[in-house]
Design a protein around this motif. Structure first.
Motif, short mmCIF file in Angstrom:
data_model
loop_
_atom_site.label_atom_id
_atom_site.label_comp_id
_atom_site.label_asym_id
_atom_site.label_seq_id
_atom_site.Cartn_x
_atom_site.Cartn_y
_atom_site.Cartn_z
N ARG A 24 24.82 52.15 95.50
CA ARG A 24 23.40 52.05 95.81
C ARG A 24 23.04 50.68 96.37
O ARG A 24 21.96 50.50 96.92
N ARG A 25 23.93 49.71 96.24
CA ARG A 25 23.63 48.33 96.63
C ARG A 25 24.40 47.88 97.86
O ARG A 25 24.00 46.92 98.53
N ILE A 26 25.52 48.53 98.13
CA ILE A 26 26.42 48.09 99.20
C ILE A 26 26.71 49.27 100.11
O ILE A 26 26.93 50.39 99.64
N ALA A 27 26.74 49.03 101.40
CA ALA A 27 26.98 50.10 102.37
C ALA A 27 28.30 50.82 102.08
O ALA A 27 29.31 50.18 101.74
N ALA A 41 34.66 36.24 87.01
CA ALA A 41 34.53 37.50 87.74
C ALA A 41 33.08 37.97 87.71
O ALA A 41 32.32 37.61 86.82
N ILE A 42 32.76 38.79 88.71
CA ILE A 42 31.45 39.43 88.77
C ILE A 42 31.68 40.91 89.02
O ILE A 42 32.47 41.29 89.89
N GLY A 43 31.01 41.73 88.25
CA GLY A 43 31.04 43.17 88.45
C GLY A 43 29.67 43.64 88.92
O GLY A 43 28.65 43.23 88.35
N ILE A 44 29.64 44.44 89.95
CA ILE A 44 28.37 44.95 90.48
C ILE A 44 28.26 46.42 90.09
O ILE A 44 29.05 47.26 90.55
N LEU A 45 27.30 46.71 89.21
CA LEU A 45 27.06 48.07 88.74
C LEU A 45 26.33 48.87 89.81
O LEU A 45 25.57 48.31 90.61
N ASN A 46 26.54 50.19 89.81
CA ASN A 46 25.90 51.07 90.80
C ASN A 46 26.10 50.55 92.21
O ASN A 46 25.18 50.49 93.02
N ALA A 93 23.02 41.03 83.87
CA ALA A 93 21.68 40.77 84.39
C ALA A 93 21.58 41.31 85.81
O ALA A 93 22.54 41.20 86.59
N TYR A 94 20.44 41.86 86.14
CA TYR A 94 20.17 42.31 87.51
C TYR A 94 21.19 43.31 88.03
O TYR A 94 21.53 43.32 89.20
N GLY A 95 21.73 44.14 87.13
CA GLY A 95 22.70 45.14 87.55
C GLY A 95 24.08 44.58 87.84
O GLY A 95 24.88 45.22 88.51
N MET A 96 24.34 43.39 87.33
CA MET A 96 25.64 42.77 87.52
C MET A 96 26.16 42.24 86.19
O MET A 96 25.39 41.93 85.29
N ILE A 97 27.47 42.15 86.10
CA ILE A 97 28.12 41.60 84.91
C ILE A 97 28.82 40.31 85.34
O ILE A 97 29.65 40.32 86.25
N PHE A 98 28.47 39.21 84.69
CA PHE A 98 29.08 37.92 84.96
C PHE A 98 30.04 37.60 83.82
O PHE A 98 29.62 37.57 82.67
N GLU A 99 31.30 37.38 84.15
CA GLU A 99 32.30 37.07 83.13
C GLU A 99 32.69 35.60 83.24
O GLU A 99 32.95 35.10 84.34
N TYR A 100 32.72 34.94 82.09
CA TYR A 100 32.93 33.49 82.04
C TYR A 100 34.21 33.12 81.30
O TYR A 100 34.58 33.76 80.32
N ASP A 116 35.85 50.83 91.98
CA ASP A 116 36.15 52.00 91.16
C ASP A 116 35.05 53.02 91.40
O ASP A 116 33.93 52.85 90.92
N SER A 117 35.35 54.06 92.18
CA SER A 117 34.32 55.04 92.55
C SER A 117 33.86 55.87 91.36
O SER A 117 32.69 56.28 91.32
N ARG A 118 34.73 56.12 90.40
CA ARG A 118 34.30 56.89 89.22
C ARG A 118 33.28 56.12 88.40
O ARG A 118 32.32 56.68 87.90
N ALA A 119 33.47 54.83 88.25
CA ALA A 119 32.54 54.00 87.50
C ALA A 119 31.44 53.44 88.40
O ALA A 119 30.46 52.89 87.91
#
Length: 70
Positions: A51-54, A43-48, A28-35, A6-9
């Motif tokens: 800035r972290r992925i090419a 699921a895992i969400g990677i914030l920003n 934690a560490y700029g990521m959201i871990f859903e259990y 999601d480019s907007r988020a």
């Protein structure tokens, strides 16, 4: 496994078990871990993500027909 960018988020989502209800989450560490209720990662969400992925990789993910496109 489903994935979406999601480019907007600026959020990259990796969903390992689609359809499994989320019982809890941790950020934690700029990521959201859903259990799930049994504490397995659903699921895992990677914030920003930009800035972290090419950007080339994010473009491929956004264009991939096998993933969720947002």
């Amino acid at each position: 496994m489903k994935f979406a960018y999601d480019s907007r988020a600026d959020l990259l989502s990796l969903e390992f078990h689609p359809g499994v209800p989320i019982a809890d989450f941790t950020e934690a560490y700029g990521m959201i871990f859903e259990y799930a209720a049994v504490r397995s990662i659903v699921a895992i969400g990677i914030l920003n993500a930009s800035r972290r992925i090419a950007s080339e990789a994010l473009s491929l993910i956004a264009a991939d027909a096998g993933g969720l496109r947002r």
